[in-house]
Design a protein around this motif. Structure first.
Motif, mmCIF file in Angstrom:
data_model
loop_
_atom_site.group_PDB
_atom_site.id
_atom_site.type_symbol
_atom_site.label_atom_id
_atom_site.label_comp_id
_atom_site.label_asym_id
_atom_site.label_seq_id
_atom_site.Cartn_x
_atom_site.Cartn_y
_atom_site.Cartn_z
ATOM 1 N N TRP A 32 0.822 -1.221 0.000
ATOM 2 C CA TRP A 32 0.000 0.000 0.000
ATOM 3 C C TRP A 32 0.854 1.269 0.000
ATOM 4 O O TRP A 32 0.409 2.316 0.456
ATOM 5 C CB TRP A 32 -0.977 0.043 1.175
ATOM 6 N N GLN A 33 2.047 1.174 -0.503
ATOM 7 C CA GLN A 33 2.888 2.368 -0.619
ATOM 8 C C GLN A 33 2.550 3.087 -1.916
ATOM 9 O O GLN A 33 2.640 2.504 -2.994
ATOM 10 C CB GLN A 33 4.361 1.975 -0.577
ATOM 11 N N ALA A 34 2.192 4.344 -1.779
ATOM 12 C CA ALA A 34 1.738 5.121 -2.930
ATOM 13 C C ALA A 34 2.895 5.846 -3.607
ATOM 14 O O ALA A 34 3.842 6.281 -2.956
ATOM 15 C CB ALA A 34 0.684 6.131 -2.492
ATOM 16 N N GLY A 35 2.763 5.958 -4.912
ATOM 17 C CA GLY A 35 3.678 6.768 -5.703
ATOM 18 C C GLY A 35 3.112 8.165 -5.855
ATOM 19 O O GLY A 35 2.228 8.579 -5.107
ATOM 20 N N HIS A 36 3.603 8.892 -6.842
ATOM 21 C CA HIS A 36 3.182 10.282 -7.041
ATOM 22 C C HIS A 36 2.713 10.468 -8.473
ATOM 23 O O HIS A 36 3.528 10.588 -9.381
ATOM 24 C CB HIS A 36 4.348 11.228 -6.732
ATOM 25 N N ARG A 42 -5.377 9.872 -9.640
ATOM 26 C CA ARG A 42 -5.538 9.157 -8.361
ATOM 27 C C ARG A 42 -6.990 9.194 -7.888
ATOM 28 O O ARG A 42 -7.500 8.201 -7.366
ATOM 29 C CB ARG A 42 -4.581 9.740 -7.335
ATOM 30 N N VAL A 43 -7.664 10.318 -8.102
ATOM 31 C CA VAL A 43 -9.092 10.409 -7.750
ATOM 32 C C VAL A 43 -9.900 9.433 -8.601
ATOM 33 O O VAL A 43 -10.781 8.733 -8.084
ATOM 34 C CB VAL A 43 -9.604 11.860 -7.898
ATOM 35 N N ALA A 102 -7.511 -2.226 -10.760
ATOM 36 C CA ALA A 102 -7.042 -1.099 -11.580
ATOM 37 C C ALA A 102 -7.191 0.210 -10.809
ATOM 38 O O ALA A 102 -6.306 1.080 -10.873
ATOM 39 C CB ALA A 102 -7.806 -1.041 -12.896
ATOM 40 N N GLY A 103 -8.286 0.339 -10.086
ATOM 41 C CA GLY A 103 -8.484 1.533 -9.260
ATOM 42 C C GLY A 103 -7.387 1.691 -8.223
ATOM 43 O O GLY A 103 -6.891 2.798 -7.991
ATOM 44 N N LEU A 108 -2.908 4.421 -6.048
ATOM 45 C CA LEU A 108 -1.588 4.314 -5.432
ATOM 46 C C LEU A 108 -0.448 4.693 -6.383
ATOM 47 O O LEU A 108 0.713 4.714 -5.973
ATOM 48 C CB LEU A 108 -1.360 2.884 -4.921
ATOM 49 N N ALA A 109 -0.792 4.953 -7.636
ATOM 50 C CA ALA A 109 0.219 5.266 -8.658
ATOM 51 C C ALA A 109 1.223 4.119 -8.775
ATOM 52 O O ALA A 109 2.433 4.315 -8.758
ATOM 53 C CB ALA A 109 0.921 6.589 -8.330
#
Length: 163
Positions: A32-36, A42-43, A102-103, A108-109
């Motif tokens: 669950w580590q998100a990118g940018h 992301r929304v 996919a969402g 999470l990018a």
């Protein structure tokens, strides 16, 4: 099967199957580590994830209330499920799981989840084609043939089937 048994079986199956495919595996791949990424992307991912979860719950409820059974092959429904979202698409659970994965990828990018969504979707499509469709044809005969001929498997029809 009684509704209480169908609800219990469906709940267990939901935790095991979609819970693993759309929950445990994505966590294992990303922690669950998100990118940018750009915020609107992301929304959009959050919307797809929420919609997938809502569709999945709706589909499981239909199996209990309309089908009097579970989505699990070991405890199938007594009746062919053709109501609710099943009037628009034959495989709303699979579509929902792919949308949820996919969402998560967009939210999470994490491109790895987008690739995983494609692989999971291909596996589900193969399972539906080579196992579920023949099993439903054996169990429900011409009723399933008529339903399959009128309702698409993967891309929802705009107007509900009135079969």
């Amino acid at each position: 099967m009684r509704k209480s048994a169908a609800a219990m079986g469906s709940s267990v199956f939901m935790a095991l199957a979609p819970g693993t495919v759309a929950g445990l595996v994505p966590w294992w791949l990303t922690r669950w580590q998100a990118g940018h990424w750009w915020l609107p992307v992301r929304v959009l991912g959050g919307v797809a994830l929420a919609a997938g979860a809502a569709v999945l719950v709706h589909a499981f409820v239909r199996f209990v209330t309309e089908g009097l059974g579970t989505p699990a092959p070991v405890a199938p429904t007594e009746h062919l499920v053709v109501g609710g979202l099943y009037r628009h698409v034959r495989n709303p659970m699979y579509v929902a799981v792919v949308a949820a994965i996919a969402g998560q990828g967009l939210l999470l990018a994490r491109p790895v989840l987008l690739g995983y969504a494609l692989v999971a979707g291909a596996v589900m499509a193969a399972f539906a084609r080579w196992y579920e469709e023949p099993a439903l044809l054996r169990a429900h005969g011409t009723a399933y043939e008529r339903y399959r001929g009128a309702v698409p498997g993967w891309l929802p029809r705009p107007r509900p089937w009135r079969g």
